[in-house]
Design a protein around this motif. Structure first.
Motif, mmCIF file in Angstrom:
data_model
loop_
_atom_site.group_PDB
_atom_site.id
_atom_site.type_symbol
_atom_site.label_atom_id
_atom_site.label_comp_id
_atom_site.label_asym_id
_atom_site.label_seq_id
_atom_site.Cartn_x
_atom_site.Cartn_y
_atom_site.Cartn_z
ATOM 1 N N LEU A 122 0.818 -1.206 0.000
ATOM 2 C CA LEU A 122 0.000 0.000 0.000
ATOM 3 C C LEU A 122 0.856 1.262 0.000
ATOM 4 C CD1 LEU A 122 -2.908 1.078 0.134
ATOM 5 C CD2 LEU A 122 -2.728 1.035 2.618
ATOM 6 N N TYR A 143 -0.781 8.926 3.858
ATOM 7 C CA TYR A 143 -0.449 7.586 4.358
ATOM 8 C C TYR A 143 -0.169 7.624 5.859
ATOM 9 C CZ TYR A 143 1.653 3.026 4.928
ATOM 10 O OH TYR A 143 1.919 1.761 5.368
ATOM 11 N N TYR A 146 -3.419 7.783 7.549
ATOM 12 C CA TYR A 146 -4.072 6.471 7.469
ATOM 13 C C TYR A 146 -3.491 5.512 8.501
ATOM 14 C CZ TYR A 146 -4.272 1.654 5.757
ATOM 15 O OH TYR A 146 -4.375 0.294 5.673
ATOM 16 N N SER A 267 -8.189 2.177 3.081
ATOM 17 C CA SER A 267 -7.056 2.029 2.148
ATOM 18 C C SER A 267 -7.473 2.400 0.730
ATOM 19 C CB SER A 267 -6.547 0.585 2.185
ATOM 20 O OG SER A 267 -6.244 0.189 3.504
ATOM 21 N N VAL A 285 -5.315 -3.257 -2.882
ATOM 22 C CA VAL A 285 -5.721 -3.409 -1.479
ATOM 23 C C VAL A 285 -6.405 -4.742 -1.213
ATOM 24 C CG1 VAL A 285 -5.992 -0.919 -1.236
ATOM 25 C CG2 VAL A 285 -7.978 -2.309 -1.784
#
Length: 394
Positions: A122, A143, A146, A267, A285
């Motif tokens: 990812l 990111y 996340y 994601s 993902v």
């Protein structure tokens, strides 16, 4: 499980990789989807302590990378700076390998993908999307956000589990002390009393006599049983079987599905916001999903290739909930699908947090009652002959 792979990568030749996967077949399939030809694959053996000690500090590296990029340095200069200041030899060598790959003419995302043991797919996909738009720093910031959200959810679950696990540990020690030390002493006292004892008291005292006579063997057997359970739990096949059992449990399985879908939507939303097409993003993902949902991702991809809408494709793959289906249709109308998927993830995260809180509030008192009743029953059974003797004297 971690696998060491020797593979033929397009444009780089033979490369050594490290891949995380449930089994050898999954690791091979994941590499083949990226166009990599697997030459050999071997399961990596090692203890969890050494793996944790050698773990690359991905979030810290990313935050430093963002700060230096925002300061105006080029990507090569940033990596050279990070390699110079890195004190750990393993991390410095990893950054130097990234630099070497980039100096060979490959992109940053390709260099990250070649180091799959430190950079998850990812992460490499996020960088690949940013390379096409030129906004690497904002993409890396997404990111980091996340990963922080995922870590927050994990910390909540772990913190909620600490007290029940502590109760189970203390209760097990107390019950073990009673059965292993106190009961054998009472069995010796009652052995020559010549009185008829209640059936349950006789069973308990028979156990005490067995511990008194064969304590070493019983202890050895208990240690062997615990060691066997511990060894079985670290095996991928055992974990997979326990996961299947949890998914089949009516109440638990539905919430496990909700938890996985929340991570899946978060994601996917991050990749869509970064500019990756939905079919490509879904393929990237799908590896985050368990075996129970991964086939649904493949079904959704095939549905979208046939021209179906995202909401219909996800419904075909059983990747939606009632709330997710409505928000996906809203996203299709508004054109803000990435934002809608992140909203779906937030909604399901909150739902999961409420369920965990409710479950812990119910489980803790039930666990305390069970442990208390077990200890109380053992004590009552031990003292019941004394109560009967006192009654006969009166």
């Amino acid at each position: 499980m971690r696998y060491r792979v020797k593979a033929l990568c397009p444009g780089t030749g033979v490369t050594a990789l490290t891949v995380e996967a449930l089994d050898e077949a999954e690791a091979t399939a994941r590499l083949q989807r990226d166009g990599t030809q697997v030459l050999s694959i071997v399961a990596e053996r090692g203890n969890w302590l050494s793996a944790r000690r050698a773990r690359f500090p991905l979030l810290l590296f990313t935050q430093e990378l963002i700060a230096l990029l925002d300061a105006g340095l080029t990507l090569t200069e940033v990596l050279e700076t990070l390699a110079e200041k890195e004190s750990r030899a393993e991390s410095r060598q990893l950054i130097e390998r990234l630099l070497t790959t980039m100096r060979e003419g490959r992109s940053f995302s390709a260099a990250l993908a070649a180091q799959g043991d430190a950079f998850p797919p990812l992460y490499a996909a996020t960088v690949r999307a940013a390379e096409s738009t030129g906004d690497l720093s904002p993409a890396l910031a997404r990111y980091v956000g996340y990963q922080n959200q995922v870590d927050t959810i994990k910390k909540k679950v772990i913190s909620a589990s600490i007290y029940p696990l502590l109760l189970i540990g203390v209760g097990t020690l107390v019950i073990g002390f009673l059965l292993g030390y106190v009961v054998p002493r009472f069995a010796t006292v009652y052995a020559d009393s010549g009185r008829d004892l209640p059936w349950m008291s006789r069973m308990l005292l028979t156990w005490g006599e067995a511990v008194d006579a064969h304590g070493g063997m019983i202890m050895l057997g208990a240690v062997g049983f615990i060691a066997s359970v511990a060894v079985a739990l670290v095996q991928p096949a055992t974990r997979a079987a326990l996961t299947r059992l949890a998914w089949r449990t009516p109440a638990v399985g539905e919430h496990l599905r909700t938890f996985e879908l929340a991570r899946f939507y978060r994601s996917l939303g991050m990749l869509l916001t970064g500019g990756i097409p939905v079919v490509s993003a879904l393929g990237m993902v799908s590896g985050l999903l368990s075996v129970n949902l991964r086939s649904g991702a493949a079904t959704a991809i095939e549905s979208m290739r046939r021209g179906e809408t995202i909401s219909a494709a996800f419904a075909n793959g059983a990747l939606t909930t009632p709330v997710a289906a409505r928000l996906l249709r809203v996203g299709e109308k508004s054109g803000r699908m990435g934002e809608m998927m992140e909203r779906i993830a937030v909604f399901h995260d909150e739902e999961m947090a409420r369920w965990v809180d409710w479950f812990i509030r119910l489980f803790e008192p039930l666990l305390m009652v069970f442990i208390g009743l077990t200890i109380g029953l053992i004590v009552v059974l031990l003292y019941m002959p004394i109560f009967e003797l006192a009654g006969s004297i009166q």
